[in-house]
Design a protein around this motif. Structure first.
Motif, PDB file in Angstrom:
ATOM      1  N   GLY A 146       0.823  -1.202   0.000  1.00 33.67           N
ATOM      2  CA  GLY A 146       0.000   0.000   0.000  1.00 33.67           C
ATOM      3  C   GLY A 146       0.854   1.247   0.000  1.00 33.67           C
ATOM      4  O   GLY A 146       2.087   1.199  -0.148  1.00 33.67           O
ATOM      5  N   HIS A 147       0.197   2.402   0.170  1.00 36.01           N
ATOM      6  CA  HIS A 147       0.908   3.679   0.157  1.00 36.01           C
ATOM      7  C   HIS A 147       0.544   4.572   1.345  1.00 36.01           C
ATOM      8  O   HIS A 147       1.385   5.275   1.859  1.00 36.01           O
ATOM      9  CB  HIS A 147       0.603   4.427  -1.143  1.00 36.01           C
ATOM     10  N   PHE A 148      -0.724   4.538   1.713  1.00 38.49           N
ATOM     11  CA  PHE A 148      -1.194   5.449   2.760  1.00 38.49           C
ATOM     12  C   PHE A 148      -2.366   4.793   3.469  1.00 38.49           C
ATOM     13  O   PHE A 148      -2.800   3.708   3.070  1.00 38.49           O
ATOM     14  CB  PHE A 148      -1.616   6.795   2.169  1.00 38.49           C
TER      15      PHE A 148
ATOM     16  N   PHE B 112       4.825  -0.711   2.338  1.00 40.27           N
ATOM     17  CA  PHE B 112       4.235   0.580   1.968  1.00 40.27           C
ATOM     18  C   PHE B 112       5.277   1.391   1.202  1.00 40.27           C
ATOM     19  O   PHE B 112       6.424   1.505   1.644  1.00 40.27           O
ATOM     20  CB  PHE B 112       3.777   1.338   3.227  1.00 40.27           C
ATOM     21  N   ASP B 113       4.880   1.927   0.068  1.00 39.59           N
ATOM     22  CA  ASP B 113       5.803   2.686  -0.787  1.00 39.59           C
ATOM     23  C   ASP B 113       5.590   4.196  -0.666  1.00 39.59           C
ATOM     24  O   ASP B 113       4.498   4.650  -0.317  1.00 39.59           O
ATOM     25  CB  ASP B 113       5.589   2.305  -2.256  1.00 39.59           C
ATOM     26  N   ASP B 114       6.612   4.920  -1.003  1.00 34.67           N
ATOM     27  CA  ASP B 114       6.640   6.393  -1.147  1.00 34.67           C
ATOM     28  C   ASP B 114       6.920   7.148   0.155  1.00 34.67           C
ATOM     29  O   ASP B 114       7.153   8.352   0.125  1.00 34.67           O
ATOM     30  CB  ASP B 114       5.358   6.970  -1.792  1.00 34.67           C
ATOM     31  N   GLY B 115       6.856   6.472   1.299  1.00 34.74           N
ATOM     32  CA  GLY B 115       7.272   7.099   2.550  1.00 34.74           C
ATOM     33  C   GLY B 115       6.441   8.263   3.027  1.00 34.74           C
ATOM     34  O   GLY B 115       6.971   9.251   3.552  1.00 34.74           O
TER      35      GLY B 115
ATOM     36  N   SER C 173      14.900   1.000  -0.514  1.00 37.81           N
ATOM     37  CA  SER C 173      14.981   2.106  -1.470  1.00 37.81           C
ATOM     38  C   SER C 173      13.865   1.994  -2.508  1.00 37.81           C
ATOM     39  O   SER C 173      13.542   0.907  -2.980  1.00 37.81           O
ATOM     40  CB  SER C 173      16.327   2.082  -2.194  1.00 37.81           C
ATOM     41  N   HIS C 174      13.324   3.161  -2.843  1.00 39.55           N
ATOM     42  CA  HIS C 174      12.293   3.254  -3.883  1.00 39.55           C
ATOM     43  C   HIS C 174      12.805   4.221  -4.964  1.00 39.55           C
ATOM     44  O   HIS C 174      12.020   4.899  -5.608  1.00 39.55           O
ATOM     45  CB  HIS C 174      11.010   3.762  -3.228  1.00 39.55           C
ATOM     46  N   THR C 175      14.139   4.262  -5.080  1.00 38.82           N
ATOM     47  CA  THR C 175      14.917   5.204  -5.922  1.00 38.82           C
ATOM     48  C   THR C 175      14.990   6.590  -5.274  1.00 38.82           C
ATOM     49  O   THR C 175      14.255   6.870  -4.334  1.00 38.82           O
ATOM     50  CB  THR C 175      14.390   5.382  -7.369  1.00 38.82           C
TER      51      THR C 175
ATOM     52  N   ASP D 285      14.228   9.556  -6.751  1.00 39.60           N
ATOM     53  CA  ASP D 285      13.213  10.531  -7.191  1.00 39.60           C
ATOM     54  C   ASP D 285      11.894   9.935  -7.672  1.00 39.60           C
ATOM     55  O   ASP D 285      11.056  10.661  -8.195  1.00 39.60           O
ATOM     56  CB  ASP D 285      13.773  11.371  -8.353  1.00 39.60           C
ATOM     57  N   HIS D 286      11.728   8.625  -7.579  1.00 43.04           N
ATOM     58  CA  HIS D 286      10.474   8.009  -8.044  1.00 43.04           C
ATOM     59  C   HIS D 286      10.229   8.239  -9.530  1.00 43.04           C
ATOM     60  O   HIS D 286       9.139   8.619  -9.964  1.00 43.04           O
ATOM     61  CB  HIS D 286       9.276   8.516  -7.229  1.00 43.04           C
ATOM     62  N   HIS D 287      11.258   8.015 -10.329  1.00 39.25           N
ATOM     63  CA  HIS D 287      11.083   8.067 -11.782  1.00 39.25           C
ATOM     64  C   HIS D 287      10.904   6.659 -12.344  1.00 39.25           C
ATOM     65  O   HIS D 287      11.173   5.668 -11.664  1.00 39.25           O
ATOM     66  CB  HIS D 287      12.304   8.723 -12.438  1.00 39.25           C
TER      67      HIS D 287
HETATM   68 ZN   LIG Z   1       5.845   4.540  -5.448  1.00 39.53          ZN
END
Ligand SMILES: [Zn+2]
Length: 239
Positions: free
Chosen positions: A11-13, A65-68, A135-137, A139-141
């Motif tokens: 998930g993300h949020f 969970f991605d994007d922090g 790590s999710h990179t 800059d999320h590109h």
């Molecule tokens: Zn993401």
């Protein structure tokens, strides 16, 4: 009823509705548990998938969970704590470090939400408490590129950055957007040189993609109806 196996939900949020409270995730877990789903630590789930130690009679679920986003810390972590389970959080260092205009662009044009990032102190706290920080990179590109400098910066540099910032070994990498077309073979090879584990958010019926180099996760969000989530907890296979 859910099928035996190991499922990694991503998930993300908590919810796009900012008024939503942690109870929404609490209730989802409560319902899943009532269907005999067992919640396990993300690290443990990966170990078992790696060893092909797939349960024949149990449905095990782990979370990432991605994007922090900050609400991972303020609203999701407290629910995980109640069940004493550890999750994985895949973060973008430049989102945390970015100035106002960087963060606004990240939210509006890259991840399409207005939510703010966790602070480094919150990330450190998660790590200290036994959660996985991946790590999710930077800059999320989109990693579907053959540009060596670009891939080096996003994939290798983000690992070095996190390791220096947080004093640990960063072994987990999830590429942004997560479908199999969002990373090049060159990107996969570079990620494999840098990290023990690489994750997609795609091809969920199989444990692996890219010839066993990528572990697949299934998308969900904490506010989805439990029947919807339960529907994903089906049989999976290798290969
Ligand atoms: Zn993401």
């Amino acid at each position: 009823m859910p099928k035996p196996g190991i499922h990694i939900l991503n998930g993300h949020f908590l919810s796009l509705n900012d008024k939503a409270e942690s109870t929404i995730f609490k209730n989802l877990l409560f319902k899943l548990l009532s269907k005999e789903v067992k919640l396990i630590d993300f690290e443990n789930a990966i170990e078992r998938i790696e060893k092909n130690d797939i349960p024949k009679h149990e449905c095990l679920v782990a979370f990432t969970f991605d994007d922090g986003f900050e609400e991972c810390y303020t609203k999701i972590k407290p629910v995980l704590d109640e069940h004493n389970i550890k999750a994985g959080f895949f973060i973008n260092p430049n989102f945390i470090n970015g100035d106002k205009s960087y963060q606004e662009n990240f939210k509006n044009n890259i991840v399409y939400t207005y939510k703010s990032p966790m602070s480094w102190d919150q990330v450190k706290d998660l790590l200290k408490e036994g959660h996985i920080i991946g790590s999710h990179t930077m800059d999320h590109h989109n990693m579907n590129s053959n540009d060596k400098d670009f891939l080096d910066y996003q994939i290798s540099e983000s690992k070095l950055y996190l390791e220096e910032k947080l004093s640990y070994n960063c072994d987990y990498f999830a590429f942004p957007f997560g479908t199999l077309k969002h990373i090049s073979q060159k990107g996969i090879d570079l990620a494999k040189q840098n990290y023990k584990y690489i994750f997609s958010q795609s091809n969920y019926k199989n444990y692996y993609s890219f010839g066993n180099k990528v572990i697949n996760r299934r998308h969900f969000e904490c506010d989805w109806p439990y029947k919807h989530v339960l529907y994903f907890l089906k049989s999976k296979q290798y290969g």
